[in-house]
Each structure stands twice: as structure tokens, then as C-alpha cells.
Design an enzyme around this catalytic site. Structure first.
Site, PDB file in Angstrom:
ATOM      1  N   ASP A 289      45.517   9.946   2.450  1.00  0.00           N
ATOM      2  CA  ASP A 289      45.921   9.794   1.038  1.00  0.00           C
ATOM      3  C   ASP A 289      45.114   8.374   0.991  1.00  0.00           C
ATOM      4  O   ASP A 289      44.418   7.809   1.949  1.00  0.00           O
ATOM      5  CB  ASP A 289      47.607   9.437   0.772  1.00  0.00           C
ATOM      6  CG  ASP A 289      47.590   9.361  -0.734  1.00  0.00           C
ATOM      7  OD1 ASP A 289      46.848   9.112  -1.478  1.00  0.00           O
ATOM      8  OD2 ASP A 289      49.002   9.498  -0.985  1.00  0.00           O
ATOM      9  N   TRP A 290      45.190   7.728  -0.226  1.00  0.00           N
ATOM     10  CA  TRP A 290      44.293   6.526  -0.627  1.00  0.00           C
ATOM     11  C   TRP A 290      44.731   5.568   0.470  1.00  0.00           C
ATOM     12  O   TRP A 290      45.828   4.932   0.488  1.00  0.00           O
ATOM     13  CB  TRP A 290      44.865   6.057  -1.849  1.00  0.00           C
ATOM     14  CG  TRP A 290      43.971   4.840  -2.500  1.00  0.00           C
ATOM     15  CD1 TRP A 290      43.901   3.677  -2.006  1.00  0.00           C
ATOM     16  CD2 TRP A 290      43.005   5.076  -3.462  1.00  0.00           C
ATOM     17  NE1 TRP A 290      43.286   3.012  -2.979  1.00  0.00           N
ATOM     18  CE2 TRP A 290      42.769   3.655  -3.877  1.00  0.00           C
ATOM     19  CE3 TRP A 290      42.663   5.993  -4.648  1.00  0.00           C
ATOM     20  CZ2 TRP A 290      41.647   3.341  -4.850  1.00  0.00           C
ATOM     21  CZ3 TRP A 290      41.699   5.738  -5.367  1.00  0.00           C
ATOM     22  CH2 TRP A 290      41.090   4.320  -5.612  1.00  0.00           C
TER      23      TRP A 290
END
Ligand code: NOJ
Length: 713
Positions: A278-279
Site C-alpha cells: 500500500d502507499w
């Protein structure tokens, strides 16, 4: 060059290309970044030198806050041209964006799509989103989200399919099929489809206290039986990528867990695509304090199984050196790069790297898409109460349409869309006015409560639009109280005091407490955040053009003190659990939803009465529309393994079918239960099917009481 030859197989092309790549070029394929206007030239130079795995078309780390288009076709093609024509090997870049419940045509939020209990509708919605996305030159969406959620305080409950693993798995697979479509006979994706991403792997919805990004603790038993099934279904449906979760699970960040990413996902489930973080979740391993710095974060994450790092650049800075130092094996790097390249080949990127200007959005049948969105929105709405007020009589003379959401547009769309579409949806008041040209529609666009009360006092019937703003749910938008936002209960109480016929429409992304509304409202319609045509769809249901048939994909608690409350809780040993100050049952149970007609479900047959392990049992019932209107019922089949070695849910959904019946019509509906439905992840960490007695219930919600049984011997 073999890898450029579309007549070679994907496998041959991957191996040929891999054999030509330098260490730096391989590492670059494991990287996904955002290209900001200010750093653009530097990044383009980097692409020329080493290539780039992927670019994310989002400038902000928080989901649901896209305020502008971050790239147009010209820009996508220009960056792609540099990768394809000016880098040594010409490997195209994969462009990804969060297209969660629609790109241009916005569909209802995923939780509302789940409420339709209609996987085919979700498949269609995802295919439409894919067509729009692909037409804009984007290859990859970070959807579907399939986190099981038992806590409505958690704002991201809106992005998934609710509390149930069976429903979640059906929906996850449908969304994957819709986004990706079927591969052709040579293993290539067809035009107009995009790569999907199953997220957030795994257990993200179990964040303590419903606080986003927070720690979760889930036993292996619950992880396997409850949280993993949608991911397994997505893998079986051929999902190309998986994204990990941000949180730490059982003492280990999900983004650094070899057990989750490699042992379960890749080895056990046989996932052949690639895993993206994820980010910045690789960099955030430092914040979790499981590593001291970026180099160790890269080593931990890559070894755990991440093939591509999103946004943080631990891989860019350290992976080559880790491989040279022998801390990461060259084989592991090759495995990651193979996965990324195979996805790119399958998508046809090497053969058609550029966005096709003929497939522009405007060329697509947008009117059809809007009609599909309107249908989907109405199908997902759940009628929670009706004492006969709905559908509104067409001859209603003076109708007040009031409340904080009567004139609202942006909230209709839900939290995760391109905000440039904010003004596009119609309002409930306008839609009702258009549908009832003869009636006098009384409104209070000022939003002042006293004016709303004055409008209501003048009216024959009141439609009150309550709920919560799109800005109050989604990522990092959690609440401690699930009561309606401030002031709405007081407004409702004041209106109820007028004694007018009162229909309440609730626009929400999460279960809210309707405990003090439901008893006094004459009708209660849950409309969720219904998308581009949400206002029109609401009116379709209010006036009866569509007979509601949605069901709750998540229990609606009486208040937050009951959380977690879900229908599939385990059997207890001692008395039934209770509170002194509140019932333990939710206000509205999982699977619940009414119709303007009535259905009878009877004639239960279970055949055969005894099977050997591995045999199949058929459970059938007759469902009859015993009312006066055509309508749709979701017939639901629940199962209980009466005696099992480990404690098991009191009942579990194992089949459902949404059936359309004309007034007076009957239909036989059956469900097949085989080894998959009867097994669970049990003793010794194995899937087991334990012989013995099983019970089934079939009905119209999770309290179904029509009961049968059979034996596995
Ligand atoms: C963070 C979110 O958790 C995830 O769902 C999303 O896909 C990424 N940001 C990319 O925007």
C-alpha cells in the site's frame, strides 16, 4: 527479439526479456511512483536510464480525496513513449489508479452493491468502470477491496462487501471478473478491461476500536475461516495483483509478513500475479519499529514477498545493493520481476503500449452506463420499515422533501470518486419534483431546521433525507459514535412530533444507529451513497417504479456498545451473552430487507438425508410472491455444523439467490452444499469436513427459521 514477438507465449517472452535485464533494470520494475509536475524531468531521465515498473495516478496518500484528473491521455502516452522508445529495453509502464466504484459513471459504494446480493450486477458495474478507465489510458485499478468488516466505526467499511465471508467471496470474484474480463485463448487480456487488485491483504477491517490503520489481532482460525475467503476467491478468479494492508496483525506488520504474503498467498493459494504494497507501507515498517531504517525495510518487505513497492523508495535505494550483498537472492528478485513482466505482457502493454485515442470516454455508450448505475442503485437499497406509506401514492398533493441530504449532490457519489464529478448528480428534491409534476414539492433549501419544520407542517406527507456525508467515511474517517451526525435526531424528533406521515431516507456509507428513528418513522429506506443517479434511483423506489429487494450485507447495531455484532458469532458455553441495558441482537440483522410485496418460503427439502464426505446435498424451497405487486426476494441458505471439534458460528451463509417473481408466482430455488461449504479450517491447521449432523435454514434473512438437517457419515 523474442520478447517483442506477440506470437511467442507470455512465458517465453518473460524469460527472454528477463535474460537481457541488468540488476538496475530489474529493480526498477519493482517500483511504483507518482510523477509530480515539479519532479517530472528528473523522473523522465530515470525512466530513460532504467525503465519504471508503474506510475500511480494519485497525488495524495489518502484514499477518497482525488480532486482532479492527475493525467490525461497525452501525458500518459508521452511518458509511455519515453519508456518504450528511449529506455534500453523499451519496457512499458503500467499506470494505476483507484477506480473503486466507478470512474466517470459512478456506481453505488461497494457496500451498497453487496446489498443487492447480485454478483452479476457488480460484475457489470466493474466491467463498465473498466471500460471507462481503459478508455482513459489507465491499465490498473486498486480494487476490489474485500476486507471483512464487523465494525461500522471503521470508515472503510464502505469500500467492502460487509461482514460475511461467503457473500464477500462471491462479490470479490464478480468484481475481479468484471474488471479483468476473460483472457483470450493465448492468455492476453481483451481491450476495454483493466487489471484488478485484491486489497487490503489481510485483516485490515479488524483494526482495534475501528480506528483506521490500527493494530489487529485475529487468530489463525478466524483469519482462515472469516477474513481470507474473499482473497482466495479473488485468486481463483484470476486476480492479477494483490495489495497488502497498512496495519500490524498479530504482532507483525501485514506489509512485512512472509507468512501472509508468501506462505499463504503465493504458496498455498497459488497466486501467480504480483503483490504491491500500500502507499508507502514498506517505508512505514520503520514507523512500526520492526526495522531501524529503509535498507532493512526493503530487505524485510522484499523477502516477505512484496514484488512492487508503492511510493516509498526503499527498493530503489537499497534493493540492488541487498542482492549484491547476498541478503536477497537473485532468484527472489527474478521471481518478482517475472511476475510484474508477465502481468504487463498479459495486458498487451508490449504490443499496444499507448492509450488508444479512439476509445475515448465520449465514444462509450455512457447513457447505457448511467442506466446500469441507476438500476444498481435501486437494487441495493434496503427497505428497513414500511407501515404502508411507501410507495408514495402518485396522487400525493403536497410533499415535503427536507433534511440535510434533500438538496445534496456530492454525497450521493460516495467517498471515493473523482471529485470533478461533484456537481453532476441530481438532488432528491429535484428528482421527486420531476417525477411528480402535479404535486407541490415543499422544500427548505436553506438547510434551516425551522424552515424544514414549516415545510413539513404544510405537507400531506414528509420525505426526510438523513444520513452522513461522504466526507465522514472512507479511509482515515472513523467515528467513535455511530449515531447520526449532530442535530439529525433532534430534527427527526421535532418532525415526528407533527404527526405527519413520515418516510425517512438514509444516505450513509456505514451502519448508523437508527434505534430512535425506526419506531417512529412510517417508512425507513436505506439508500447508502448511491452514485451518479442516486437521487433518481431513490425516487424509483419511493414511488414504486422499483420494488426494493436489497438486503443488509452487515448487521445494523442498536448502538456502538454492541460492536462487534455479527450474525455468524460462535456458540457459547454458558447462557446466552447479554447486556443489562440493551438487547444483544442488532436492530436489523444481516440479510434483512423488506419489499412492497410479501413472500412465503416453504416446502423445504433436503436430499439426500445422508451423504459421505465429499458428497453433495441439495437444499430446496418454494418461494412465492403472496402479495399484490411484482417483486424480488433474496432467498438465503444458512448452515450449521452441529458438533465440530473447534467452536464454529451458530450459522453461516452458504448460498443465496435473488429471485424476481410476479404477484402470485412461485418458484423452486435450490442450493448445493458440497465439501467446500461443509468444511472449515479446523484442528491441526487443516481444512476438515467432520462427519456428523448438519442443520440448514432457508429464509429471507439471517434469522431464517425454516429448518432442515442431514448427516455426513
Ligand atoms: C491507500 C489506500 O489504503 C489504498 O486503498 C489505495 O489503493 C492507495 N492508497 C493508493 O491510492
Amino acid at each position: 527479439m523474442k520478447y517483442k514477438d506477440p506470437n511467442c507465449s507470455v512465458g517465453e517472452r518473460v524469460e527472454d526479456l528477463l535474460a537481457r535485464m541488468t540488476l538496475e533494470e530489474k529493480v526498477a520494475q519493482c517500483v511504483q511512483i507518482y510523477i509530480p509536475p515539479e519532479g517530472r524531468e528528473e523522473i523522465l531521465a530515470r525512466i530513460r536510464k532504467t525503465g519504471l515498473g508503474s506510475r500511480i495516478l494519485s497525488a495524495v496518500p489518502l484514499g477518497g480525496s482525488v480532486t482532479q484528473r492527475t493525467a490525461g491521455i497525452a501525458d500518459l502516452n508521452e511518458v509511455q513513449r519515453i519508456a518504450v522508445e528511449e529506455s534500453r529495453l523499451g519496457i512499458p509502464i503500467l499506470s494505476g489508479m483507484d477506480v473503486i466504484h466507478g470512474q466517470h459513471t459512478v456506481f453505488p459504494i461497494p457496500l451498497a452493491m453487496a446489498a443487492a446480493f447480485d454478483p452479476a450486477a457488480l460484475e457489470q458495474a466493474s466491467a463498465i468502470a473498466a471500460a471507462e478507465t481503459a478508455s482513459m489510458g489507465i491499465h490498473w485499478t486498486f480494487a476490489p477491496m474485500m476486507d471483512i468488516a464487523r465494525d461500522p466505526r471503521w470508515g472503510r467499511i464502505i469500500e467492502g462487501y460487509g461482514e460475511d465471508p461467503y457473500l464477500g467471496a462471491q462479490m470479490a470474484a464478480a468484481a475481479v471478473r468484471g474488471f479483468q474480463g476473460e483472457l483470450d485463448e493465448k492468455g492476453y487480456a481483451r481491450p476495454g478491461r483493466v487489471l484488478a487488485c485484491a486489497k487490503h491483504y489481510v485483516g485490515y477491517g479488524a483494526a482495534e476500536g475501528g480506528r483506521d490503520y490500527n493494530t489487529g489481532e485475529i487468530t489463525d482460525h478466524t483469519l482462515r475461516n472469516i477474513y481470507l475467503p474473499p482473497f482466495k476467491a479473488a485468486v481463483q478468479a484470476g486476480v492479477g495483483t494483490v495489495m497488502s494492508a497498512f496495519h500490524d496483525l498479530n504482532g507483525e506488520p501485514a506489509s512485512g509478513s512472509r507468512y501472509l504474503l508468501t506462505d499463504i498467498l503465493k504458496d498455498e493459494f497459488g497466486f501467480e500475479g504480483f503483490i504491491v504494497s500500500d502507499w508507502a507501507s514498506v517505508g512505514e515498517l520503520v514507523n512500526h519499529r520492526v526495522v531501524a531504517g529503509e535498507r532493512d525495510a526493503a530487505a524485510l518487505a522484499f523477502d516477505a514477498g512484496f514484488d512492487m513497492e508503492m511510493i516509498s523508495e526503499c527498493y530503489t535505494h537499497h534493493l540492488a545493493e541487498l542482492v549484491q550483498a547476498g541478503e536477497i537472492s537473485a532468484q527472489r528478485l527474478d521471481d518478482a520481476v517475472r511476475r510484474v513482466l508477465a502481468v504487463k505482457f498479459r495486458l498487451g502493454l508490449f504490443d499496444h503500449p499507448y492509450a488508444d485515442t479512439d476509445r475515448q470516454l465520449e465514444q462509450l455508450p455512457l447513457d447505457e452506463y448511467r442506466a446500469a448505475s441507476r438500476r444498481a442503485a435501486a437494487r441495493g437499497m434496503v427497505l428497513l420499515k414500511n407501515n404502508g406509506l411507501l410507495p408514495l401514492k402518485p396522487d400525493a398533493r403536497r410533499v415535503a422533501v427536507i433534511g440535510p441530504y434533500a438538496h445534496e449532490r456530492r454525497t450521493m457519489l460516495g467517498s471515493w470518486v473523482n471529485d470533478i464529478l461533484a456537481d453532476e448528480p441530481g438532488t432528491l428534491a429535484d428528482a421527486l419534483r420531476a417525477a411528480l409534476p402535479e404535486a407541490q414539492i415543499l422544500t427548505a433549501p436553506s438547510g434551516l431546521y425551522d424552515e424544514m419544520l414549516m415545510a413539513a407542517a404544510e405537507a400531506d406527507v414528509v420525505v426526510l433525507a438523513l444520513g452522513e456525508s461522504h466526507a465522514r467515511n472512507g479511509e482515515y474517517n472513523c467515528v467513535a459514535s455511530i449515531e447520526l451526525p449532530a442535530g439529525q435526531q433532534a430534527l427527526f424528533d421535532a418532525l415526528a412530533g407533527l404527526g405527519k406521515p413520515l418516510a425517512v431516507v438514509v444516505y450513509t456509507g456505514r451502519p448508523v444507529a437508527l434505534t430512535r428513528i425506526a419506531p417512529q418513522a412510517d417508512a425507513l429506506l436505506l439508500a447508502w451513497h448511491p452514485g451518479s443517479l442516486g437521487a433518481e434511483a431513490t425516487v424509483d423506489v419511493l414511488l414504486g417504479a422499483v420494488n426494493p429487494g436489497g438486503k443488509l450485507p452487515v448487521s445494523f447495531p442498536r448502538g456502538e456498545g454492541q460492536i462487534p455484532v455479527h450474525y455468524n458469532h460462535n456458540s457459547t458455553g454458558r447462557f446466552n451473552p447479554r447486556y443489562h441495558d440493551m438487547p444483544v441482537t442488532p436492530l436489523f440483522p444481516f440479510g434483512f430487507g423488506l419489499s412492497y410485496t410479501r413472500f412465503a418460503i416453504d416446502g423445504l427439502e433436503v436430499q439426500p438425508q445422508a451423504v459421505q464426505p465429499g458428497g453433495r446435498v441439495r437444499v430446496s424451497v418454494t418461494v412465492t410472491n403472496i402479495g399484490e405487486r411484482d417483486g424480488e426476494e433474496v432467498v438465503q441458505c444458512y448452515l450449521q455444523d452441529c458438533v465440530s471439534r473447534l467452536t464454529r458460528p451458530v450459522r453461516e451463509l452458504k448460498g443465496f439467490e435473488r429471485v424476481a417473481l410476479q404477484a402470485g408466482e412461485s418458484r423452486r430455488v435450490s442450493f448445493e452444499l458440497g465439501a467446500e461449504e461443509l468444511s472449515y479450517y479446523g484442528p491441526g491447521g487443516r481444512w476438515v469436513l467432520e462427519p456428523g449432523e448438519f442443520k440448514v435454514w432457508v429464509g429471507s434473512d439471517s434469522n431464517a427459521s425454516l429448518e432442515g438437517s442431514f448427516r455426513v457419515a
